[in-house]
Motif scaffolding. Sequence first.
Motif, PDB file in Angstrom:
ATOM      1  N   LEU A 165       0.837  -1.194   0.000  1.00  0.00           N
ATOM      2  CA  LEU A 165       0.000   0.000   0.000  1.00  0.00           C
ATOM      3  C   LEU A 165       0.872   1.244   0.000  1.00  0.00           C
ATOM      4  O   LEU A 165       1.799   1.369   0.787  1.00  0.00           O
TER       5      LEU A 165
ATOM      6  N   LEU B 173      -8.942  -1.032  -7.884  1.00  0.00           N
ATOM      7  CA  LEU B 173      -9.986  -0.268  -7.200  1.00  0.00           C
ATOM      8  C   LEU B 173     -10.964  -1.217  -6.509  1.00  0.00           C
ATOM      9  O   LEU B 173     -11.362  -0.999  -5.361  1.00  0.00           O
TER      10      LEU B 173
ATOM     11  N   THR C  84     -11.535  -1.427  -2.566  1.00  0.00           N
ATOM     12  CA  THR C  84     -12.890  -1.238  -2.040  1.00  0.00           C
ATOM     13  C   THR C  84     -13.221  -2.338  -1.034  1.00  0.00           C
ATOM     14  O   THR C  84     -13.692  -2.071   0.071  1.00  0.00           O
TER      15      THR C  84
ATOM     16  N   LEU D  17     -11.312  -1.838   2.157  1.00  0.00           N
ATOM     17  CA  LEU D  17     -11.911  -0.767   2.963  1.00  0.00           C
ATOM     18  C   LEU D  17     -13.110  -1.296   3.744  1.00  0.00           C
ATOM     19  O   LEU D  17     -13.253  -1.039   4.945  1.00  0.00           O
ATOM     20  N   VAL D  18     -13.957  -2.042   3.075  1.00  0.00           N
ATOM     21  CA  VAL D  18     -15.134  -2.601   3.738  1.00  0.00           C
ATOM     22  C   VAL D  18     -14.699  -3.503   4.885  1.00  0.00           C
ATOM     23  O   VAL D  18     -15.224  -3.417   6.005  1.00  0.00           O
TER      24      VAL D  18
ATOM     25  N   LEU E 189     -12.660  -2.065  12.357  1.00  0.00           N
ATOM     26  CA  LEU E 189     -12.716  -0.880  13.220  1.00  0.00           C
ATOM     27  C   LEU E 189     -13.880  -1.013  14.196  1.00  0.00           C
ATOM     28  O   LEU E 189     -13.751  -0.748  15.397  1.00  0.00           O
ATOM     29  N   THR E 190     -15.019  -1.432  13.669  1.00  0.00           N
ATOM     30  CA  THR E 190     -16.205  -1.619  14.512  1.00  0.00           C
ATOM     31  C   THR E 190     -15.931  -2.657  15.593  1.00  0.00           C
ATOM     32  O   THR E 190     -16.260  -2.453  16.763  1.00  0.00           O
TER      33      THR E 190
ATOM     34  N   LYS F 115     -21.542   2.237  11.932  1.00  0.00           N
ATOM     35  CA  LYS F 115     -21.898   0.822  11.875  1.00  0.00           C
ATOM     36  C   LYS F 115     -22.427   0.400  13.237  1.00  0.00           C
ATOM     37  O   LYS F 115     -21.934   0.850  14.269  1.00  0.00           O
TER      38      LYS F 115
ATOM     39  N   LEU G 122     -17.174   5.124  12.132  1.00  0.00           N
ATOM     40  CA  LEU G 122     -16.031   4.765  11.305  1.00  0.00           C
ATOM     41  C   LEU G 122     -15.202   5.983  10.957  1.00  0.00           C
ATOM     42  O   LEU G 122     -13.980   5.921  10.891  1.00  0.00           O
TER      43      LEU G 122
ATOM     44  N   LEU H 150     -19.456   4.048  -0.035  1.00  0.00           N
ATOM     45  CA  LEU H 150     -18.609   2.881  -0.260  1.00  0.00           C
ATOM     46  C   LEU H 150     -19.478   1.685  -0.628  1.00  0.00           C
ATOM     47  O   LEU H 150     -20.461   1.384   0.039  1.00  0.00           O
ATOM     48  N   ASN H 151     -19.078   0.997  -1.684  1.00  0.00           N
ATOM     49  CA  ASN H 151     -19.879  -0.061  -2.285  1.00  0.00           C
ATOM     50  C   ASN H 151     -19.502  -1.434  -1.742  1.00  0.00           C
ATOM     51  O   ASN H 151     -18.447  -1.966  -2.038  1.00  0.00           O
ATOM     52  N   ALA H 152     -20.386  -2.020  -0.943  1.00  0.00           N
ATOM     53  CA  ALA H 152     -20.184  -3.382  -0.452  1.00  0.00           C
ATOM     54  C   ALA H 152     -21.185  -4.292  -1.153  1.00  0.00           C
ATOM     55  O   ALA H 152     -22.321  -4.418  -0.708  1.00  0.00           O
TER      56      ALA H 152
ATOM     57  N   ALA I  16     -21.974   0.352   2.676  1.00  0.00           N
ATOM     58  CA  ALA I  16     -21.182  -0.378   3.669  1.00  0.00           C
ATOM     59  C   ALA I  16     -21.398   0.166   5.075  1.00  0.00           C
ATOM     60  O   ALA I  16     -20.981  -0.449   6.051  1.00  0.00           O
ATOM     61  N   TYR I  17     -22.044   1.332   5.170  1.00  0.00           N
ATOM     62  CA  TYR I  17     -22.250   1.976   6.462  1.00  0.00           C
ATOM     63  C   TYR I  17     -23.445   2.915   6.360  1.00  0.00           C
ATOM     64  O   TYR I  17     -23.903   3.211   5.254  1.00  0.00           O
TER      65      TYR I  17
ATOM     66  N   LEU J 244     -10.312   8.062  -7.945  1.00  0.00           N
ATOM     67  CA  LEU J 244     -10.981   7.351  -6.863  1.00  0.00           C
ATOM     68  C   LEU J 244     -10.021   6.356  -6.209  1.00  0.00           C
ATOM     69  O   LEU J 244     -10.011   6.196  -4.987  1.00  0.00           O
TER      70      LEU J 244
ATOM     71  N   TYR K 178      -9.216   6.235  -2.323  1.00  0.00           N
ATOM     72  CA  TYR K 178      -9.377   5.031  -1.514  1.00  0.00           C
ATOM     73  C   TYR K 178      -8.044   4.579  -0.908  1.00  0.00           C
ATOM     74  O   TYR K 178      -8.008   4.054   0.197  1.00  0.00           O
TER      75      TYR K 178
ATOM     76  N   LYS L 291      -7.617   6.638   2.101  1.00  0.00           N
ATOM     77  CA  LYS L 291      -8.544   6.202   3.149  1.00  0.00           C
ATOM     78  C   LYS L 291      -8.040   4.935   3.822  1.00  0.00           C
ATOM     79  O   LYS L 291      -8.153   4.774   5.042  1.00  0.00           O
ATOM     80  N   LEU L 292      -7.495   4.028   3.007  1.00  0.00           N
ATOM     81  CA  LEU L 292      -6.948   2.796   3.576  1.00  0.00           C
ATOM     82  C   LEU L 292      -5.809   3.092   4.535  1.00  0.00           C
ATOM     83  O   LEU L 292      -5.741   2.548   5.633  1.00  0.00           O
TER      84      LEU L 292
END
Lengths: 246, 246
Positions: free
Chosen positions: A103, A144, A148, A151-152, A158-159, B82, B92, B103-105, B110-111, B143, B147, B150-151
């Motif tokens: 990363l 990507l 993604t 990240l999910v 995290l939760t 979450k 989060l 965010l696409n799960a 995703a949240y 994007l 991301y 974000k990671l």
Amino acid sequence: MDGPLVDKGPGKAQYPLVKEGRCRNCTRREGTLCDVLTCDELDRLDGFMMIATFDPGQTIFFEGDNLTNYYNITEGVIRLIKLLADGRRAILDFLYRGDFLGLNAKGQYAYSAEAITPVRLCRFPRPQLQAMFADTPKMEGRLLGIYTDKLVANQQRLTDLARKSPRERLATFLLDLAKKDGLRCGDGGILLPMSREDISDFLGLTIETISRTFSAFSKEGLLEIQQRKKVNILEAEKLEAIAESL
Amino acid sequence: MDGPLVDKGPGKAQYPLVKEGRCRNCTRREGTLCDVLTCDELDRLDGFMMIATFDPGQTIFFEGDNLTNYYNITEGVIRLIKLLADGRRAILDFLYRGDFLGLNAKGQYAYSAEAITPVRLCRFPRPQLQAMFADTPKMEGRLLGIYTDKLVANQQRLTDLARKSPRERLATFLLDLAKKDGLRCGDGGILLPMSREDISDFLGLTIETISRTFSAFSKEGLLEIQQRKKVNILEAEKLEAIAESL
DNA sequence: CGTGGGTTTGAAAAACGTCAACGTAAGTGG
DNA sequence: CCACTTACGTTGACGTTTTTCAAACCCACG
């Protein structure tokens, strides 16, 4: 080109590298970055790909090192590590066959990566792979998608770290492991490649709490432990109920 | 097309939507997804973009809802949430002006996302934006960059939740907030848009522990609290030392 | 000016971590 | 091949931290 690379860290062994990449005939592309490529594109990848292997405990790269290579794991298990200034350790993730590694945090590795088991990697020099990304949008799209999903997964983690109890965390962890094949051994048992300390640094707990929780699960008949590393889940539903706080 | 959307959740107010997008003249593209686009491409985006606004406390979408829209924040603060099965909550992330949302799960959000302050969003229907992604690789690349960042941020947060003490977590949190502009008020103070409960759900602690730690920092002269929401950091270096365990 | 949600503070309890001793499995060298 | 060594894991006793429970407080709002 075929010779070993220079040392990275203090006392680090040199990288064992073998030029033998045959991407075109690779049987382990499923779900990986190279899964989307044509034969010609695979040959281009092959042109700058190198195989690297690491022994258990060896460091593949350190957090903060200049990002020189990306990797695909073809065999073995890797732990991703971040340290606090005073040495406290957190494990961000365990990586398995098919996972992409490297990363990019402003040109540097965002974490350290260490082999847990013997590991086999496809190694891609950054400039060449980035050039290929630029020419191959679908490859970028694949990454990507991978990011993604990561990240999910990280947000679920995290939760869990923020709100789950030790029992819930360990149950969650074991059930996640059980979903991976490659760890399954024969009778539905799982073979933990990582130490108790690894698990504790992954779940934000101490090694003693992990050990006690394992013992408790065992006493309650939820699972069976053989030689410390092999775990048989006996009551998957009850464990699930603990993990999901049902 | 210009009318309000259907309700999402129980008792949810309808989405206030105004068709007035003028992407081409937008002054808030810096650092966002649309930053990379040409005038023509901005016009295409404009064609299916809608402005939406939300009041504090309103839900923008729920975790698990079908992902119908992506968003860019142009004004205000949003929390990403979450929940565990029994109602325990984790935050989060807090999102600010310029952040991308959605965010696409596997086709679902995703949240959950909730407005903390009055919020203004650019809203992009998923099919149209994805079609534009497919035609505009540089947008996908942008994007990917977002991301990636974000990671990296999430991994730092995983480390903090796993291994930092309450004092260290709150210090880290406050210093991170102080880096954002948009929260700064006049004299170098920061105006916290979120409640103590939000902070506790973000840092994996209880509201009481947050409150006590604030009080302790205040007594030690590290910061000053005015009317609960406004924080003046007096000793940034000492707070830094706490945050980074130096 | 009163009301109420959010916040602060205090006291008690529980959870988890720390320290220390012991066990166990695997590896090493005689 | 076996005793010794060592690293890793388990268990117990204890201490600290954080949560829980409860009450008081304070500001913002009507």
